[in-house]
Design a protein around this motif. Sequence first.
Motif, PDB file in Angstrom:
ATOM      1  N   GLY A  70       0.797  -1.220   0.000  1.00 58.05           N
ATOM      2  CA  GLY A  70       0.000   0.000   0.000  1.00 58.05           C
ATOM      3  C   GLY A  70       0.829   1.268   0.000  1.00 58.05           C
ATOM      4  N   SER A  71       0.130   2.380   0.098  1.00 54.12           N
ATOM      5  CA  SER A  71       0.775   3.692   0.099  1.00 54.12           C
ATOM      6  C   SER A  71       1.660   3.849   1.322  1.00 54.12           C
ATOM      7  CB  SER A  71      -0.281   4.799   0.099  1.00 54.12           C
ATOM      8  OG  SER A  71      -1.101   4.691  -1.027  1.00 54.12           O
ATOM      9  N   VAL A  72       2.742   4.608   1.132  1.00 58.16           N
ATOM     10  CA  VAL A  72       3.733   4.785   2.190  1.00 58.16           C
ATOM     11  C   VAL A  72       3.665   6.208   2.735  1.00 58.16           C
ATOM     12  CG1 VAL A  72       6.207   4.704   2.693  1.00 58.16           C
ATOM     13  CG2 VAL A  72       5.207   3.055   1.120  1.00 58.16           C
ATOM     14  N   THR A  73       3.789   6.326   4.052  1.00 59.46           N
ATOM     15  CA  THR A  73       3.781   7.630   4.725  1.00 59.46           C
ATOM     16  C   THR A  73       5.136   8.309   4.565  1.00 59.46           C
ATOM     17  OG1 THR A  73       4.626   6.778   6.817  1.00 59.46           O
ATOM     18  CG2 THR A  73       2.228   6.692   6.486  1.00 59.46           C
ATOM     19  N   ASP A  74       5.226   9.530   5.046  1.00 57.39           N
ATOM     20  CA  ASP A  74       6.503  10.253   5.025  1.00 57.39           C
ATOM     21  C   ASP A  74       7.569   9.545   5.867  1.00 57.39           C
ATOM     22  OD1 ASP A  74       5.417  12.200   3.388  1.00 57.39           O
ATOM     23  OD2 ASP A  74       4.946  13.565   5.049  1.00 57.39           O
ATOM     24  N   GLU A  75       7.125   8.758   6.848  1.00 62.00           N
ATOM     25  CA  GLU A  75       8.067   8.016   7.698  1.00 62.00           C
ATOM     26  C   GLU A  75       8.591   6.761   7.011  1.00 62.00           C
ATOM     27  OE1 GLU A  75       4.788   8.343   9.096  1.00 62.00           O
ATOM     28  OE2 GLU A  75       5.070  10.046  10.420  1.00 62.00           O
ATOM     29  N   GLY A  76       8.016   6.421   5.829  1.00 59.04           N
ATOM     30  CA  GLY A  76       8.479   5.261   5.086  1.00 59.04           C
ATOM     31  C   GLY A  76       7.767   3.964   5.430  1.00 59.04           C
ATOM     32  N   ILE A  77       6.644   4.051   6.154  1.00 60.11           N
ATOM     33  CA  ILE A  77       5.873   2.848   6.432  1.00 60.11           C
ATOM     34  C   ILE A  77       4.499   2.971   5.792  1.00 60.11           C
ATOM     35  CG2 ILE A  77       7.068   2.353   8.603  1.00 60.11           C
ATOM     36  CD1 ILE A  77       4.584   3.427  10.067  1.00 60.11           C
ATOM     37  N   GLY A  78       3.857   1.835   5.560  1.00 61.39           N
ATOM     38  CA  GLY A  78       2.537   1.849   4.955  1.00 61.39           C
ATOM     39  C   GLY A  78       1.485   2.382   5.927  1.00 61.39           C
ATOM     40  N   TYR A  79       0.411   2.937   5.366  1.00 55.85           N
ATOM     41  CA  TYR A  79      -0.652   3.461   6.228  1.00 55.85           C
ATOM     42  C   TYR A  79      -1.293   2.372   7.072  1.00 55.85           C
ATOM     43  CZ  TYR A  79      -0.390   7.994   3.981  1.00 55.85           C
ATOM     44  OH  TYR A  79       0.046   9.226   3.544  1.00 55.85           O
ATOM     45  N   THR A  80      -1.461   1.182   6.501  1.00 53.42           N
ATOM     46  CA  THR A  80      -2.037   0.083   7.282  1.00 53.42           C
ATOM     47  C   THR A  80      -1.125  -0.284   8.433  1.00 53.42           C
ATOM     48  OG1 THR A  80      -3.152  -0.736   5.307  1.00 53.42           O
ATOM     49  CG2 THR A  80      -2.947  -2.270   7.147  1.00 53.42           C
ATOM     50  N   GLU A  81       0.188  -0.321   8.162  1.00 53.73           N
ATOM     51  CA  GLU A  81       1.140  -0.625   9.243  1.00 53.73           C
ATOM     52  C   GLU A  81       1.129   0.480  10.291  1.00 53.73           C
ATOM     53  OE1 GLU A  81       5.855  -1.648   9.977  1.00 53.73           O
ATOM     54  OE2 GLU A  81       5.142  -1.431   7.919  1.00 53.73           O
ATOM     55  N   LYS A  82       1.019   1.718   9.871  1.00 56.52           N
ATOM     56  CA  LYS A  82       0.984   2.837  10.815  1.00 56.52           C
ATOM     57  C   LYS A  82      -0.271   2.748  11.693  1.00 56.52           C
ATOM     58  CE  LYS A  82       1.471   7.786  11.280  1.00 56.52           C
ATOM     59  NZ  LYS A  82       1.993   9.001  10.682  1.00 56.52           N
ATOM     60  N   GLU A  83      -1.393   2.364  11.096  1.00 63.30           N
ATOM     61  CA  GLU A  83      -2.607   2.196  11.898  1.00 63.30           C
ATOM     62  C   GLU A  83      -2.385   1.127  12.962  1.00 63.30           C
ATOM     63  OE1 GLU A  83      -5.750   3.122   8.292  1.00 63.30           O
ATOM     64  OE2 GLU A  83      -5.658   1.118   9.156  1.00 63.30           O
ATOM     65  N   TYR A  84      -1.742   0.020  12.549  1.00 62.29           N
ATOM     66  CA  TYR A  84      -1.509  -1.073  13.475  1.00 62.29           C
ATOM     67  C   TYR A  84      -0.567  -0.639  14.579  1.00 62.29           C
ATOM     68  CZ  TYR A  84      -0.095  -5.563  15.334  1.00 62.29           C
ATOM     69  OH  TYR A  84       0.170  -6.607  16.171  1.00 62.29           O
TER      70      TYR A  84
END
Length: 84
Positions: A70-84
Motif C-alpha cells: 500500500g501507500s507509504v507515509t513520510d516516515e516510510g511505512i505503509g498506512y495500514t502498518e501505521k494504523e496497526y
Amino acid sequence: MAKKYQVFISSTYDDLKEEREQVIKAVLEMGHIPVGMEMFSAADEEQWKIIARQIDDVDYYAVICAHRYGSVTDEGIGYTEKEY
C-alpha cells in the motif's frame, strides 16, 4: 440491550474494496459499528492523532492482509502498518 462493539477495519484500499465491504457488512449484520480509515482524512499529523485516538477507543481491530503493502507515509511505512 446488547452491547454494540466498534470494529476498526484496516487494509490497503484499492485492492481490497470488495473484502472490506464484506467485512463491513458482516459487522453491521452482527449489530456492531464498523470504523475505517475511509471515514477520515489522513492528510496531516493532526488527523493521525484523531485516527490513533479512534483506534485506541474501538473494541476490536481487524486487519485484512493480501499481496500489496500500500501507500507509504513520510516516515516510510505503509498506512495500514501505521494504523496497526
